[in-house]
Structure formats: C-alpha cells, structure tokens
Design a protein around this motif. Structure first.
Motif, PDB file in Angstrom:
ATOM      1  N   ALA A  28       0.836  -1.204   0.000  1.00  0.00           N
ATOM      2  CA  ALA A  28       0.000   0.000   0.000  1.00  0.00           C
ATOM      3  C   ALA A  28       0.872   1.255   0.000  1.00  0.00           C
ATOM      4  CB  ALA A  28      -0.935  -0.008   1.194  1.00  0.00           C
ATOM      5  N   CYS A  29       1.951   1.236   0.759  1.00  0.00           N
ATOM      6  CA  CYS A  29       2.869   2.382   0.786  1.00  0.00           C
ATOM      7  C   CYS A  29       3.510   2.603  -0.577  1.00  0.00           C
ATOM      8  CB  CYS A  29       3.954   2.172   1.841  1.00  0.00           C
ATOM      9  SG  CYS A  29       3.360   2.189   3.532  1.00  0.00           S
ATOM     10  N   LYS A  30       3.957   1.529  -1.200  1.00  0.00           N
ATOM     11  CA  LYS A  30       4.611   1.634  -2.508  1.00  0.00           C
ATOM     12  C   LYS A  30       3.656   2.157  -3.566  1.00  0.00           C
ATOM     13  CE  LYS A  30       7.805  -2.099  -1.486  1.00  0.00           C
ATOM     14  NZ  LYS A  30       8.081  -3.526  -1.645  1.00  0.00           N
ATOM     15  N   ASP A  31       2.374   1.791  -3.460  1.00  0.00           N
ATOM     16  CA  ASP A  31       1.379   2.175  -4.459  1.00  0.00           C
ATOM     17  C   ASP A  31       0.784   3.560  -4.228  1.00  0.00           C
ATOM     18  OD1 ASP A  31       1.758  -0.282  -5.640  1.00  0.00           O
ATOM     19  OD2 ASP A  31      -0.061  -1.175  -4.785  1.00  0.00           O
ATOM     20  N   LEU A  45       7.855   5.260  11.092  1.00  0.00           N
ATOM     21  CA  LEU A  45       7.521   3.841  10.954  1.00  0.00           C
ATOM     22  C   LEU A  45       7.286   3.469   9.495  1.00  0.00           C
ATOM     23  CD1 LEU A  45       5.143   3.363  14.014  1.00  0.00           C
ATOM     24  CD2 LEU A  45       7.446   2.427  13.734  1.00  0.00           C
ATOM     25  N   VAL A  46       6.590   4.340   8.762  1.00  0.00           N
ATOM     26  CA  VAL A  46       6.379   4.092   7.333  1.00  0.00           C
ATOM     27  C   VAL A  46       7.718   4.057   6.614  1.00  0.00           C
ATOM     28  CG1 VAL A  46       5.449   5.077   5.186  1.00  0.00           C
ATOM     29  CG2 VAL A  46       4.037   5.065   7.276  1.00  0.00           C
ATOM     30  N   LEU A  47       8.559   5.032   6.899  1.00  0.00           N
ATOM     31  CA  LEU A  47       9.844   5.134   6.196  1.00  0.00           C
ATOM     32  C   LEU A  47      10.813   4.029   6.585  1.00  0.00           C
ATOM     33  CD1 LEU A  47      10.204   9.001   6.211  1.00  0.00           C
ATOM     34  CD2 LEU A  47       9.438   7.508   4.343  1.00  0.00           C
ATOM     35  N   ASP A  48      10.717   3.519   7.794  1.00  0.00           N
ATOM     36  CA  ASP A  48      11.531   2.358   8.178  1.00  0.00           C
ATOM     37  C   ASP A  48      11.155   1.147   7.337  1.00  0.00           C
ATOM     38  OD1 ASP A  48      12.891   3.780  10.118  1.00  0.00           O
ATOM     39  OD2 ASP A  48      11.722   2.969  11.792  1.00  0.00           O
ATOM     40  N   ARG A  49       9.876   1.022   7.028  1.00  0.00           N
ATOM     41  CA  ARG A  49       9.396  -0.117   6.242  1.00  0.00           C
ATOM     42  C   ARG A  49       9.681   0.044   4.759  1.00  0.00           C
ATOM     43  NH1 ARG A  49       3.536  -1.941   8.426  1.00  0.00           N
ATOM     44  NH2 ARG A  49       3.763  -3.250   6.590  1.00  0.00           N
ATOM     45  N   VAL A  50       9.461   1.263   4.250  1.00  0.00           N
ATOM     46  CA  VAL A  50       9.591   1.510   2.808  1.00  0.00           C
ATOM     47  C   VAL A  50      10.298   2.861   2.609  1.00  0.00           C
ATOM     48  CG1 VAL A  50       8.356   1.557   0.601  1.00  0.00           C
ATOM     49  CG2 VAL A  50       7.358   0.319   2.532  1.00  0.00           C
ATOM     50  N   ARG A  52      11.844   4.264   0.297  1.00  0.00           N
ATOM     51  CA  ARG A  52      11.725   4.969  -0.988  1.00  0.00           C
ATOM     52  C   ARG A  52      10.492   5.866  -1.094  1.00  0.00           C
ATOM     53  NH1 ARG A  52      10.328   0.166  -5.262  1.00  0.00           N
ATOM     54  NH2 ARG A  52       8.083   0.297  -5.032  1.00  0.00           N
ATOM     55  N   VAL A  53       9.591   5.840  -0.106  1.00  0.00           N
ATOM     56  CA  VAL A  53       8.401   6.687  -0.169  1.00  0.00           C
ATOM     57  C   VAL A  53       8.587   8.018   0.564  1.00  0.00           C
ATOM     58  CG1 VAL A  53       6.851   4.718  -0.532  1.00  0.00           C
ATOM     59  CG2 VAL A  53       7.206   5.599   1.796  1.00  0.00           C
ATOM     60  N   LEU A  54       9.811   8.338   0.920  1.00  0.00           N
ATOM     61  CA  LEU A  54      10.101   9.567   1.664  1.00  0.00           C
ATOM     62  C   LEU A  54       9.469  10.794   1.014  1.00  0.00           C
ATOM     63  CD1 LEU A  54      11.565  11.283   3.801  1.00  0.00           C
ATOM     64  CD2 LEU A  54      13.562  11.265   2.290  1.00  0.00           C
ATOM     65  N   ARG A  55       9.638  10.960  -0.283  1.00  0.00           N
ATOM     66  CA  ARG A  55       9.161  12.169  -0.954  1.00  0.00           C
ATOM     67  C   ARG A  55       7.639  12.232  -1.070  1.00  0.00           C
ATOM     68  NH1 ARG A  55      12.507  15.593  -2.875  1.00  0.00           N
ATOM     69  NH2 ARG A  55      11.253  16.247  -4.641  1.00  0.00           N
ATOM     70  N   ARG A  56       6.956  11.168  -0.659  1.00  0.00           N
ATOM     71  CA  ARG A  56       5.489  11.147  -0.704  1.00  0.00           C
ATOM     72  C   ARG A  56       4.868  11.021   0.677  1.00  0.00           C
ATOM     73  NH1 ARG A  56       4.401   6.115  -3.721  1.00  0.00           N
ATOM     74  NH2 ARG A  56       6.602   5.621  -3.541  1.00  0.00           N
ATOM     75  N   THR A  57       5.676  11.128   1.734  1.00  0.00           N
ATOM     76  CA  THR A  57       5.201  10.879   3.089  1.00  0.00           C
ATOM     77  C   THR A  57       5.399  12.112   3.961  1.00  0.00           C
ATOM     78  OG1 THR A  57       5.807   8.552   2.816  1.00  0.00           O
ATOM     79  CG2 THR A  57       5.352   9.305   5.057  1.00  0.00           C
ATOM     80  N   PHE A  58       4.310  12.558   4.576  1.00  0.00           N
ATOM     81  CA  PHE A  58       4.286  13.764   5.401  1.00  0.00           C
ATOM     82  C   PHE A  58       3.376  13.537   6.602  1.00  0.00           C
ATOM     83  CE2 PHE A  58       4.587  14.808   0.944  1.00  0.00           C
ATOM     84  CZ  PHE A  58       5.544  15.801   0.857  1.00  0.00           C
ATOM     85  N   THR A  59       3.565  14.337   7.645  1.00  0.00           N
ATOM     86  CA  THR A  59       2.497  14.380   8.633  1.00  0.00           C
ATOM     87  C   THR A  59       1.386  15.237   8.018  1.00  0.00           C
ATOM     88  OG1 THR A  59       3.111  16.372   9.872  1.00  0.00           O
ATOM     89  CG2 THR A  59       4.147  14.271  10.555  1.00  0.00           C
TER      90      THR A  59
END
Length: 131
Positions: A28-31, A45-50, A52-59
């Motif tokens: 789900a994170c990758k998609d 926690l999201v970034l520890d798992r995946v 590569r989604v750093l640029r799409r992950t924010f609070t």
C-alpha cells in the motif's frame, strides 16, 4: 472506530458506520501517491518499512502547512506532492503531530478532530483541484 473518535466525526458531519480499519502494508505504501500520518513517529515507521516513499510521506499538519503556503495552480497530484517535498525544508511548524486521543477525554478527542479537520480543510481543495 473508537467511540470518542466516532462522536467527533459525527460532530463534524461525518458518518462512521462504514469505517473499517486495515493494516498498513508495504505494498500500500509503494502504491500510494501520498501518505499522510498523524505524527512524525508514524511517518518514521512508514519510512523504516519503505524508505523509498520519503518524498510522498508527510504528517498531515506538515502537508497542510506546505500546501497552504504554495497557492499556485497544480495540474497533477504528482506535481503537488513533489512540490511539497521540495518545500519541506521551509516548513517551520511548532508542532507536526496530532496527539493520539485514544483512551483520552472527550476534550482530547475534540482537539485531535479539530486539528485534523483544519488540516483536511486546507488539503482537500488542493487535492481536488489536481486533474
């Protein structure tokens, strides 16, 4: 859904009857085009798992702050999210986190709901304007 959260959702005009929680998966994170978390710890926690989604992950508060300060017309979600990632360093929020009200008082739930509502009120129109 926690009864206190459901009460706040109803107060703000929402309906919790069809709510179903799901476990977060790496897939789900990758998609996802955009990942919004309640706290920096959740984001980590999201970034520890995946990673590569750093640029799409924010609070959620971080993303709302960024898009509220960049009012240019955005034609795509990809452009909006990549622009937000590029502007991340300009954010000077005092608080990036929405406190988890679970097990707390009705006032705790109200504060969390109001913070999320304010953020979504900013984010929603920006997302719906993306073609």
């Amino acid at each position: 859904m926690d009864p206190g959260a459901a009460a706040q959702l109803h107060r703000l005009g929402g309906d919790s009857r069809s709510f179903r929680s799901r476990a977060l998966t790496d897939s789900a994170c990758k998609d996802a085009d955009l990942i919004l978390t309640a706290t920096r710890d959740h984001r980590s926690l999201v970034l520890d798992r995946v990673p590569r989604v750093l640029r799409r992950t924010f609070t959620v508060l971080e993303f709302a702050d960024i898009v509220s300060n960049h009012q240019s017309v955005t034609r795509s979600l990809t452009t909006l999210v990549s622009g937000a990632a590029a502007a991340r360093g300009a954010t000077r929020l005092e608080n990036y986190d929405v406190a988890d009200p679970y097990g707390g008082t009705s006032d705790d739930h109200r504060r969390a709901a109001d913070a999320l509502h304010a953020a979504v009120t900013v984010i929603g129109p920006r997302l719906t304007s993306c073609g």
